[in-house]
Design a protein around this motif. Sequence first.
Motif, mmCIF file in Angstrom:
data_model
loop_
_atom_site.group_PDB
_atom_site.id
_atom_site.type_symbol
_atom_site.label_atom_id
_atom_site.label_comp_id
_atom_site.label_asym_id
_atom_site.label_seq_id
_atom_site.Cartn_x
_atom_site.Cartn_y
_atom_site.Cartn_z
ATOM 1 N N THR A 15 0.832 -1.116 -0.128
ATOM 2 C CA THR A 15 0.008 0.002 0.047
ATOM 3 C C THR A 15 0.739 1.245 0.095
ATOM 4 O OG1 THR A 15 -1.641 -1.435 1.195
ATOM 5 C CG2 THR A 15 -2.199 0.917 0.998
ATOM 6 N N LYS A 16 2.046 1.323 0.631
ATOM 7 C CA LYS A 16 2.920 2.455 0.413
ATOM 8 C C LYS A 16 3.213 2.500 -0.765
ATOM 9 C CE LYS A 16 7.221 4.009 2.431
ATOM 10 N NZ LYS A 16 8.480 3.839 3.376
ATOM 11 N N LYS A 17 3.792 1.697 -1.568
ATOM 12 C CA LYS A 17 4.073 1.632 -3.086
ATOM 13 C C LYS A 17 2.901 2.326 -3.779
ATOM 14 C CE LYS A 17 7.327 -2.225 -2.993
ATOM 15 N NZ LYS A 17 7.563 -3.547 -3.175
ATOM 16 N N ILE A 18 2.110 1.986 -3.604
ATOM 17 C CA ILE A 18 0.793 2.383 -4.148
ATOM 18 C C ILE A 18 0.652 3.941 -3.877
ATOM 19 C CG2 ILE A 18 -2.032 2.452 -4.422
ATOM 20 C CD1 ILE A 18 -0.468 0.134 -6.060
ATOM 21 N N ALA A 19 0.558 4.400 -2.626
ATOM 22 C CA ALA A 19 0.451 5.725 -2.169
ATOM 23 C C ALA A 19 1.610 6.368 -2.707
ATOM 24 C CB ALA A 19 0.645 5.483 -0.674
ATOM 25 N N GLU A 20 2.804 5.932 -2.825
ATOM 26 C CA GLU A 20 3.781 6.825 -3.478
ATOM 27 C C GLU A 20 3.559 6.893 -5.101
ATOM 28 O OE1 GLU A 20 7.334 4.419 -2.339
ATOM 29 O OE2 GLU A 20 7.340 5.688 -0.318
ATOM 30 N N ALA A 21 3.027 5.962 -5.794
ATOM 31 C CA ALA A 21 2.934 5.967 -7.215
ATOM 32 C C ALA A 21 1.688 6.933 -7.460
ATOM 33 C CB ALA A 21 2.397 4.695 -7.776
ATOM 34 N N VAL A 22 0.590 6.855 -6.536
ATOM 35 C CA VAL A 22 -0.644 8.066 -6.609
ATOM 36 C C VAL A 22 0.037 9.503 -6.524
ATOM 37 C CG1 VAL A 22 -2.525 8.703 -5.644
ATOM 38 C CG2 VAL A 22 -2.167 6.452 -5.912
ATOM 39 N N ALA A 23 0.965 9.612 -5.302
ATOM 40 C CA ALA A 23 1.431 11.007 -5.303
ATOM 41 C C ALA A 23 2.321 11.454 -6.350
ATOM 42 C CB ALA A 23 2.418 10.703 -3.844
ATOM 43 N N ASP A 24 2.824 10.337 -7.043
ATOM 44 C CA ASP A 24 3.728 10.969 -8.275
ATOM 45 C C ASP A 24 2.942 11.319 -9.245
ATOM 46 O OD1 ASP A 24 6.263 10.042 -6.875
ATOM 47 O OD2 ASP A 24 6.328 8.240 -8.049
ATOM 48 N N GLY A 25 1.614 10.499 -9.439
ATOM 49 C CA GLY A 25 0.846 11.209 -10.547
ATOM 50 C C GLY A 25 -0.037 12.461 -10.004
ATOM 51 N N LEU A 26 -0.086 12.686 -8.803
ATOM 52 C CA LEU A 26 -0.688 14.128 -8.407
ATOM 53 C C LEU A 26 0.354 15.075 -8.469
ATOM 54 C CD1 LEU A 26 -2.319 12.641 -4.956
ATOM 55 C CD2 LEU A 26 -3.581 13.845 -6.969
ATOM 56 N N ARG A 27 1.686 14.849 -8.435
ATOM 57 C CA ARG A 27 2.792 15.735 -8.698
ATOM 58 C C ARG A 27 2.868 16.362 -9.979
ATOM 59 N NH1 ARG A 27 5.560 12.122 -4.577
ATOM 60 N NH2 ARG A 27 5.755 13.171 -2.663
ATOM 61 N N THR A 28 2.172 15.631 -10.820
ATOM 62 C CA THR A 28 2.553 16.260 -12.255
ATOM 63 C C THR A 28 1.740 17.666 -12.387
ATOM 64 O OG1 THR A 28 0.355 15.147 -12.894
ATOM 65 C CG2 THR A 28 2.301 13.919 -13.438
ATOM 66 N N GLU A 29 1.089 18.214 -11.310
ATOM 67 C CA GLU A 29 0.421 19.278 -11.267
ATOM 68 C C GLU A 29 -0.065 19.787 -9.878
ATOM 69 O OE1 GLU A 29 -2.741 19.899 -13.846
ATOM 70 O OE2 GLU A 29 -2.267 18.242 -15.061
ATOM 71 N N LEU A 30 0.222 19.189 -8.820
ATOM 72 C CA LEU A 30 0.141 19.596 -7.510
ATOM 73 C C LEU A 30 1.204 19.593 -6.705
ATOM 74 C CD1 LEU A 30 -3.563 17.845 -7.294
ATOM 75 C CD2 LEU A 30 -2.979 20.078 -7.862
ATOM 76 N N THR A 31 1.161 20.148 -5.358
ATOM 77 C CA THR A 31 2.012 20.086 -4.517
ATOM 78 C C THR A 31 1.503 18.802 -3.539
ATOM 79 O OG1 THR A 31 2.537 22.385 -4.442
ATOM 80 C CG2 THR A 31 3.232 21.177 -2.318
ATOM 81 N N VAL A 32 2.070 17.792 -3.317
ATOM 82 C CA VAL A 32 1.738 16.804 -2.623
ATOM 83 C C VAL A 32 2.601 16.284 -1.401
ATOM 84 C CG1 VAL A 32 1.271 14.322 -2.776
ATOM 85 C CG2 VAL A 32 0.863 15.819 -5.040
ATOM 86 N N GLU A 33 2.257 15.941 -0.218
ATOM 87 C CA GLU A 33 2.684 15.530 0.907
ATOM 88 C C GLU A 33 2.147 14.014 1.281
ATOM 89 O OE1 GLU A 33 2.778 16.424 5.984
ATOM 90 O OE2 GLU A 33 1.812 17.767 4.564
ATOM 91 N N VAL A 34 3.141 13.129 1.640
ATOM 92 C CA VAL A 34 2.623 11.965 1.841
ATOM 93 C C VAL A 34 2.995 11.581 3.367
ATOM 94 C CG1 VAL A 34 3.013 9.292 1.393
ATOM 95 C CG2 VAL A 34 3.177 11.235 -0.596
#
Length: 174
Positions: A15-34
Amino acid sequence: MTHTLVVFESMFGNTKKIAEAVADGLRTELTVEVAEARSAPAVLGSEVDLLVVGGPTHAFGMSRRSTRADAGRQGADREAAAGTGLREFVEGLAAGTARPAVAAFDTKVSRPRLPGSAARAARNRLRRAGFRTVSQAENFHVSGTPGPLLDGELARARVWGEQLTRHAHTQRSG
């Protein structure tokens, strides 16, 4: 500055790997904190415009202390198994917290018609608490309790994160 907060719980690291992949997708346009659920803030400020939560599906829903202990007996990370999970994070969000848009995901064993979803349970609880959902609950699959993730799931998680950026932009302009 507004940003997105991704909060996750992970027992075996999938689930951590999925969270990081989702965050990478979000970072294409947003500021993200995990943040892991056990260290995530209990109060969300107005700067959080999108909250994405995720955890493993245990016993047809979000993990509980007993299901995390069982995962620990199966070789899960001891600190994660003994700590606070997604359920406690969701239930512990302070009454005075901001109510950003929310999306939820989970990891679950890939079996036909296996019932239950941590993502659906988290999404429903957050919606009842006044959060507005912007996506259906998303399931990512593992081959067995300890994993690994099925082929293609990390790429799919990144794409889902990219899709969520559109919801965040809609929120800002709407």
